[in-house]
Design an enzyme around this catalytic site. Sequence first.
Site, PDB file in Angstrom:
ATOM      1  N   THR A 172       0.932 -18.572 -12.650  1.00 28.17           N
ATOM      2  CA  THR A 172       1.881 -17.503 -12.317  1.00 28.17           C
ATOM      3  C   THR A 172       2.039 -17.312 -10.808  1.00 28.17           C
ATOM      4  O   THR A 172       2.627 -16.335 -10.361  1.00 28.17           O
ATOM      5  CB  THR A 172       1.420 -16.163 -12.932  1.00 28.17           C
ATOM      6  OG1 THR A 172       0.087 -15.907 -12.480  1.00 28.17           O
ATOM      7  CG2 THR A 172       1.444 -16.199 -14.448  1.00 28.17           C
TER       8      THR A 172
ATOM      9  N   GLY B  32       3.671 -17.413  -7.467  1.00 29.38           N
ATOM     10  CA  GLY B  32       5.043 -17.598  -6.984  1.00 29.38           C
ATOM     11  C   GLY B  32       6.130 -17.235  -7.976  1.00 29.38           C
ATOM     12  O   GLY B  32       7.307 -17.533  -7.736  1.00 29.38           O
ATOM     13  N   THR B  33       5.782 -16.555  -9.059  1.00 20.56           N
ATOM     14  CA  THR B  33       6.830 -16.174 -10.032  1.00 20.56           C
ATOM     15  C   THR B  33       7.855 -15.235  -9.396  1.00 20.56           C
ATOM     16  O   THR B  33       9.050 -15.359  -9.639  1.00 20.56           O
ATOM     17  CB  THR B  33       6.228 -15.481 -11.275  1.00 20.56           C
ATOM     18  OG1 THR B  33       5.310 -14.480 -10.832  1.00 20.56           O
ATOM     19  CG2 THR B  33       5.522 -16.455 -12.184  1.00 20.56           C
ATOM     20  N   GLY B  34       7.361 -14.303  -8.583  1.00 20.65           N
ATOM     21  CA  GLY B  34       8.264 -13.325  -7.952  1.00 20.65           C
ATOM     22  C   GLY B  34       9.246 -14.004  -6.996  1.00 20.65           C
ATOM     23  O   GLY B  34      10.448 -13.722  -7.018  1.00 20.65           O
ATOM     24  N   CYS B  35       8.742 -14.924  -6.171  1.00 17.99           N
ATOM     25  CA  CYS B  35       9.599 -15.645  -5.212  1.00 17.99           C
ATOM     26  C   CYS B  35      10.621 -16.482  -5.971  1.00 17.99           C
ATOM     27  O   CYS B  35      11.810 -16.521  -5.626  1.00 17.99           O
ATOM     28  CB  CYS B  35       8.764 -16.577  -4.339  1.00 17.99           C
ATOM     29  SG  CYS B  35       7.398 -15.772  -3.503  1.00 17.99           S
TER      30      CYS B  35
ATOM     31  N   LYS C  63      10.590  -5.425 -12.290  1.00 13.84           N
ATOM     32  CA  LYS C  63       9.883  -6.398 -13.118  1.00 13.84           C
ATOM     33  C   LYS C  63       8.753  -5.694 -13.874  1.00 13.84           C
ATOM     34  O   LYS C  63       7.901  -5.069 -13.256  1.00 13.84           O
ATOM     35  CB  LYS C  63       9.351  -7.529 -12.238  1.00 13.84           C
ATOM     36  CG  LYS C  63      10.473  -8.277 -11.522  1.00 13.84           C
ATOM     37  CD  LYS C  63       9.969  -9.246 -10.474  1.00 13.84           C
ATOM     38  CE  LYS C  63       9.419  -8.564  -9.251  1.00 13.84           C
ATOM     39  NZ  LYS C  63       9.199  -9.485  -8.118  1.00 13.84           N
TER      40      LYS C  63
HETATM   41  N1  LIG Z   1       3.229 -14.274 -18.021  1.00  9.62           N
HETATM   42  C1  LIG Z   1       4.558 -14.129 -17.954  1.00  9.62           C
HETATM   43  N2  LIG Z   1       5.346 -14.471 -19.004  1.00  9.62           N
HETATM   44  C2  LIG Z   1       6.682 -14.337 -18.964  1.00  9.62           C
HETATM   45  N3  LIG Z   1       7.337 -13.870 -17.888  1.00  9.62           N
HETATM   46  C3  LIG Z   1       6.627 -13.501 -16.815  1.00  9.62           C
HETATM   47  C4  LIG Z   1       5.202 -13.605 -16.776  1.00  9.62           C
HETATM   48  N4  LIG Z   1       4.755 -13.174 -15.561  1.00  9.62           N
HETATM   49  C5  LIG Z   1       5.852 -12.826 -14.869  1.00  9.62           C
HETATM   50  N5  LIG Z   1       6.965 -13.011 -15.605  1.00  9.62           N
HETATM   51  C6  LIG Z   1       8.355 -12.774 -15.183  1.00  9.62           C
HETATM   52  O1  LIG Z   1       8.521 -13.441 -13.943  1.00  9.62           O
HETATM   53  C7  LIG Z   1       9.407 -12.692 -13.104  1.00  9.62           C
HETATM   54  C8  LIG Z   1       8.679 -12.361 -11.822  1.00  9.62           C
HETATM   55  O2  LIG Z   1       7.879 -11.226 -12.075  1.00  9.62           O
HETATM   56  P1  LIG Z   1       6.407 -10.914 -11.559  1.00  9.62           P
HETATM   57  O3  LIG Z   1       5.996  -9.654 -12.248  1.00  9.62           O
HETATM   58  O4  LIG Z   1       5.540 -12.085 -11.730  1.00  9.62           O
HETATM   59  O5  LIG Z   1       6.720 -10.680 -10.046  1.00  9.62           O
HETATM   60  P2  LIG Z   1       5.712 -10.371  -8.886  1.00  9.62           P
HETATM   61  O6  LIG Z   1       4.682  -9.412  -9.350  1.00  9.62           O
HETATM   62  O7  LIG Z   1       6.542  -9.961  -7.722  1.00  9.62           O
HETATM   63  O8  LIG Z   1       5.094 -11.794  -8.668  1.00  9.62           O
HETATM   64  P3  LIG Z   1       4.449 -12.412  -7.346  1.00  9.62           P
HETATM   65  O9  LIG Z   1       3.025 -12.010  -7.360  1.00  9.62           O
HETATM   66  O10 LIG Z   1       4.650 -13.886  -7.539  1.00  9.62           O
HETATM   67  O11 LIG Z   1       5.167 -11.864  -6.170  1.00  9.62           O
HETATM   68  C9  LIG Z   1       9.830 -11.486 -13.927  1.00  9.62           C
HETATM   69  O12 LIG Z   1      11.026 -11.794 -14.610  1.00  9.62           O
HETATM   70  C10 LIG Z   1       8.676 -11.323 -14.917  1.00  9.62           C
HETATM   71  O13 LIG Z   1       9.045 -10.634 -16.089  1.00  9.62           O
HETATM   72 MG   LIG Z   2       6.261 -10.331  -5.753  1.00  5.35          MG
END
Ligand SMILES: Nc1ncnc2c1ncn2[C@@H]1O[C@H](COP(=O)(O)OP(=O)(O)OP(=O)(O)O)[C@@H](O)[C@H]1O
Ligand SMILES: [Mg+2]
Length: 285
Positions: A214, A216-219, A177
């Site tokens: 943002t 929980g975006t990763g989950c 990501k």
């Molecule tokens: N502001 C944003 N706009 C568009 N897409 C985003 C944004 N933030 C994250 N994403 C997308 O969301 C998905 C999850 O990525 P993210 O980088 O948030 O994961 P993460 O760092 O593991 O997150 P978390 O902290 O929730 O575990 C990816 O496809 C990323 O490109």
């Molecule tokens: Mg994550």
Amino acid sequence: MSRRVPAALAIAGSDSGGGAGIQADLKTFAALGVYGACALTAITAQNTQRVSRVFELPPDLIAAQIDAVVSDIGIDATKTGMLATAEVIEVVAAKVRDHGLRPLVVDPVLVAKSGDRLLREDAVQVLRERLLPLTTVLTPNLPEAVALLCRPIASWDDVREAAKELVALGVEAVVIKGGHLPAEAGREGPATDIFYDGRSFHEFPAARVHTTSTHGTGCTFASAIAAALAKGEGPRAAVAMAKAYITKALQSAYPVGRGQGPVHHFFRFWQPRALEGPELRRKTS
Ligand SMILES: Nc1ncnc2c1ncn2[C@@H]1O[C@H](COP(=O)(O)OP(=O)(O)OP(=O)(O)O)[C@@H](O)[C@H]1O
Ligand SMILES: [Mg+2]
């Protein structure tokens, strides 16, 4: 006879704030038409601002939850999130192997968005050695890819090289990501993820959504991949579907809490009307 609805299992921690962890996983499965089951690994006291407490559940209780679900419900795809300790990773890897829990999405959660650590340092090596060889799709962000490979990633070329090295560790496919890559020329870059399955690379670009929602975006992204795999998609198509889903969920987010709020998992089903609701009622009565 009707076909069974696909079912997915999330092995992850609970987020009392409802936006990440098992809560995000089950919402995502439900939104995508997949029956969701879960095995809790930890209970976190957490809101949109911080994690204030973590209680790790005993490994044998995690194993018992997996056994209970698999022996009765039947699981078409599994997703792991917060695993907390080396011992838990060992137990989960053994259960994945014993029950043949494939396809398997591993979100190598190391730290929460708030900066709180969710996996102990000594557990990274166990994750690398025990779980990665069983993984269908691995979803690290950049700091997690750095931790897994023990080397820096500073450019898009480095990201591609890292993807190759992660596949060499035994995962079938990896999607790194790109949200954390330093912005070019002082500008925040697009949210581009890089997919590699040992044969070819594929970029999944998306315009960055400017929002504080943002959490929980990763989950959500990883469980959307698992949902698509449960429906029979291959890794690359599953990542494409998950990318479309997370982007829309981010764009549709509504305010919750005072920190980083959750995305809107159910954007396909309802739009937030809570803020205008009482107003509307007053006007029409
Ligand atoms: N502001 C944003 N706009 C568009 N897409 C985003 C944004 N933030 C994250 N994403 C997308 O969301 C998905 C999850 O990525 P993210 O980088 O948030 O994961 P993460 O760092 O593991 O997150 P978390 O902290 O929730 O575990 C990816 O496809 C990323 O490109
Ligand atoms: Mg994550």
